[in-house]
Motif scaffolding. Structure first.
Motif, short mmCIF file in Angstrom:
data_model
loop_
_atom_site.label_atom_id
_atom_site.label_comp_id
_atom_site.label_asym_id
_atom_site.label_seq_id
_atom_site.Cartn_x
_atom_site.Cartn_y
_atom_site.Cartn_z
N ALA A 1 0.83 -1.21 0.00
CA ALA A 1 0.00 0.00 0.00
C ALA A 1 0.86 1.26 0.00
O ALA A 1 0.57 2.22 -0.73
CB ALA A 1 -0.94 0.00 1.21
N LEU A 2 1.91 1.27 0.81
CA LEU A 2 2.78 2.44 0.86
C LEU A 2 3.43 2.71 -0.50
O LEU A 2 3.57 3.87 -0.91
CB LEU A 2 3.85 2.25 1.93
CG LEU A 2 3.37 2.40 3.38
CD1 LEU A 2 4.42 1.90 4.35
CD2 LEU A 2 3.01 3.84 3.67
N ALA A 3 3.82 1.65 -1.19
CA ALA A 3 4.43 1.82 -2.51
C ALA A 3 3.44 2.47 -3.48
O ALA A 3 3.79 3.38 -4.24
CB ALA A 3 4.90 0.47 -3.04
N PHE A 4 2.19 2.02 -3.43
CA PHE A 4 1.19 2.59 -4.35
C PHE A 4 0.77 3.99 -3.92
O PHE A 4 0.52 4.85 -4.77
CB PHE A 4 -0.02 1.67 -4.44
CG PHE A 4 0.18 0.53 -5.40
CD1 PHE A 4 0.22 0.75 -6.76
CD2 PHE A 4 0.34 -0.76 -4.92
CE1 PHE A 4 0.41 -0.29 -7.66
CE2 PHE A 4 0.52 -1.82 -5.80
CZ PHE A 4 0.57 -1.59 -7.17
N ILE A 5 0.70 4.25 -2.63
CA ILE A 5 0.37 5.60 -2.17
C ILE A 5 1.41 6.59 -2.66
O ILE A 5 1.08 7.68 -3.14
CB ILE A 5 0.25 5.64 -0.62
CG1 ILE A 5 -1.00 4.89 -0.17
CG2 ILE A 5 0.21 7.08 -0.12
CD1 ILE A 5 -1.05 4.66 1.33
N ARG A 6 2.68 6.21 -2.54
CA ARG A 6 3.75 7.10 -3.02
C ARG A 6 3.65 7.29 -4.54
O ARG A 6 3.80 8.40 -5.04
CB ARG A 6 5.11 6.52 -2.63
CG ARG A 6 5.45 6.63 -1.16
CD ARG A 6 6.90 6.31 -0.89
NE ARG A 6 7.19 4.91 -1.12
CZ ARG A 6 7.17 3.97 -0.18
NH1 ARG A 6 6.84 4.30 1.06
NH2 ARG A 6 7.48 2.72 -0.46
N ARG A 7 3.40 6.20 -5.25
CA ARG A 7 3.32 6.27 -6.71
C ARG A 7 2.15 7.16 -7.15
O ARG A 7 2.31 8.01 -8.03
CB ARG A 7 3.17 4.88 -7.30
CG ARG A 7 3.18 4.85 -8.82
CD ARG A 7 2.88 3.46 -9.36
NE ARG A 7 3.79 2.46 -8.83
CZ ARG A 7 3.71 1.16 -9.12
NH1 ARG A 7 2.74 0.72 -9.93
NH2 ARG A 7 4.57 0.31 -8.62
N VAL A 8 1.00 6.96 -6.54
CA VAL A 8 -0.19 7.75 -6.89
C VAL A 8 0.03 9.22 -6.54
O VAL A 8 -0.27 10.13 -7.31
CB VAL A 8 -1.44 7.21 -6.19
CG1 VAL A 8 -2.64 8.14 -6.39
CG2 VAL A 8 -1.77 5.81 -6.70
N GLY A 9 0.60 9.46 -5.35
CA GLY A 9 0.84 10.83 -4.93
C GLY A 9 1.83 11.56 -5.82
O GLY A 9 1.64 12.73 -6.16
N ARG A 10 2.90 10.86 -6.23
CA ARG A 10 3.90 11.48 -7.10
C ARG A 10 3.32 11.86 -8.46
O ARG A 10 3.82 12.78 -9.11
CB ARG A 10 5.11 10.55 -7.27
CG ARG A 10 6.06 10.50 -6.09
CD ARG A 10 7.41 9.91 -6.47
NE ARG A 10 7.27 8.54 -6.94
CZ ARG A 10 7.42 7.46 -6.16
NH1 ARG A 10 7.70 7.62 -4.87
NH2 ARG A 10 7.29 6.25 -6.65
N SER A 11 2.30 11.13 -8.88
CA SER A 11 1.68 11.43 -10.17
C SER A 11 0.68 12.57 -10.07
O SER A 11 0.05 12.92 -11.07
CB SER A 11 0.99 10.18 -10.71
OG SER A 11 -0.16 9.85 -9.94
N GLY A 12 0.53 13.15 -8.87
CA GLY A 12 -0.39 14.26 -8.69
C GLY A 12 -1.83 13.83 -8.47
O GLY A 12 -2.74 14.65 -8.54
#
Length: 288
Positions: free
Chosen positions: A111-122
């Protein structure tokens, strides 16, 4: 960028979304990545609300249901369909081998990996699912320091217990019509271990007696065994809703999470077009 639009949203005090469901101080406004959590018992419409919010605020959804992470049994685990996703990206849905013992720790790292990925994409990370033990681990475990990095909004989609019981029982009947029994039969193994992987899903162990005996008994006996299994699935699903609600109440009352309860009972008392209209008016509109 979703961060900019949400900043405007929080600063517009007359909007019900900011007033009712998100609490954020000026000192912490978007110094941390915002994350929305959609919580609730099974059958309360979490996936639908997550899609509604993600659609409006440029979000992507991260699944937190411990059975829906596994590949297969889409009917049994009630996975959201492609049509219901409405084009919103979903993550951690059906990506784990069905025999793997997926832990809360595994969930947190994924989940943390996807949260970071989604957040970085704006985009806005929207976490939705009924496994509150997974969510608690993510938020509370000091190993992850989640609250120091993310601004959380917890939304609890709730339905009164009698109304919810009635709904989930009807939903089991619909799942049977859609092929639940054949789906479970496709992975059936005599004397399987129902404590691991996807076989822990409600709907799998309950059908064991029927699937073992269906070809060895007469039709009437087989039908009786099937009806017992369906009854057990309904009963265990209702027990699951009780457990899920109790866990949310503990997070709210004992751990003092700022959980915002949204009562969807009136919606679930209606059917068809009336239910759809009530959802838009009472559940979806306040997030506009």
């Amino acid at each position: 960028m979703v961060i900019e639009s949400l900043t405007d949203l929080f600063q517009t005090r007359e909007l019900r979304f900011s007033k009712r469901y998100i609490s954020i101080t000026s000192e912490t406004r978007f110094k941390k990545q915002p994350v929305i959590f959609i919580m609730g018992a099974t059958g309360t419409g979490k996936s639908r609300l997550a899609v509604d919010i993600a659609t409006k605020y440029s979000g992507e959804i991260i699944n937190s249901d411990k059975m829906q992470v596994f590949k297969g049994l889409d009917i049994v685990t009630n996975k959201i369909t492609e049509h219901e996703k409405k084009g919103v990206p979903h993550h951690m849905l059906g990506h784990i081998d069905p025999d793997y013992e997926y832990t809360a720790q595994d969930f947190c790292y994924d989940a943390l990996a996807f949260i970071r990925r989604v957040g970085r994409s704006g985009k806005l990370p929207v976490i939705a699912g009924g496994s509150n033990s997974f969510i608690e681990k993510l938020v509370e475990d000091p190993l992850f320091g989640f609250l120091s990095k993310y601004e959380c909004c917890f939304i609890w989609l709730d339905v009164s217990v009698p109304v919810l019981y009635s709904y989930v029982q009807r939903r089991v009947d619909q799942m049977v019509i859609e092929g639940l029994v054949d789906e479970v039969g496709g992975i059936f193994k005599p004397n399987a271990d129902y404590t691991k992987g996807i076989r822990k899903s409600i709907g799998v162990p309950e059908l064991e007696n029927y699937l073992q005996a269906e070809t060895e008994v007469n039709n009437k006996t087989a039908e009786n065994l099937l009806q017992v299994a369906i009854s057990d699935i309904k009963s265990n699903t209702c027990k699951l809703t009780d457990s899920q609600i109790s866990k949310i109440c503990r997070l709210k009352d004992e751990l003092m999470w700022p959980i915002n309860r949204v009562d969807a009972t009136k919606v679930f008392k209606k059917r068809g077009k009336e239910a759809a209209a009530a959802w838009e008016e009472q559940i979806n509109s306040p997030f506009s």
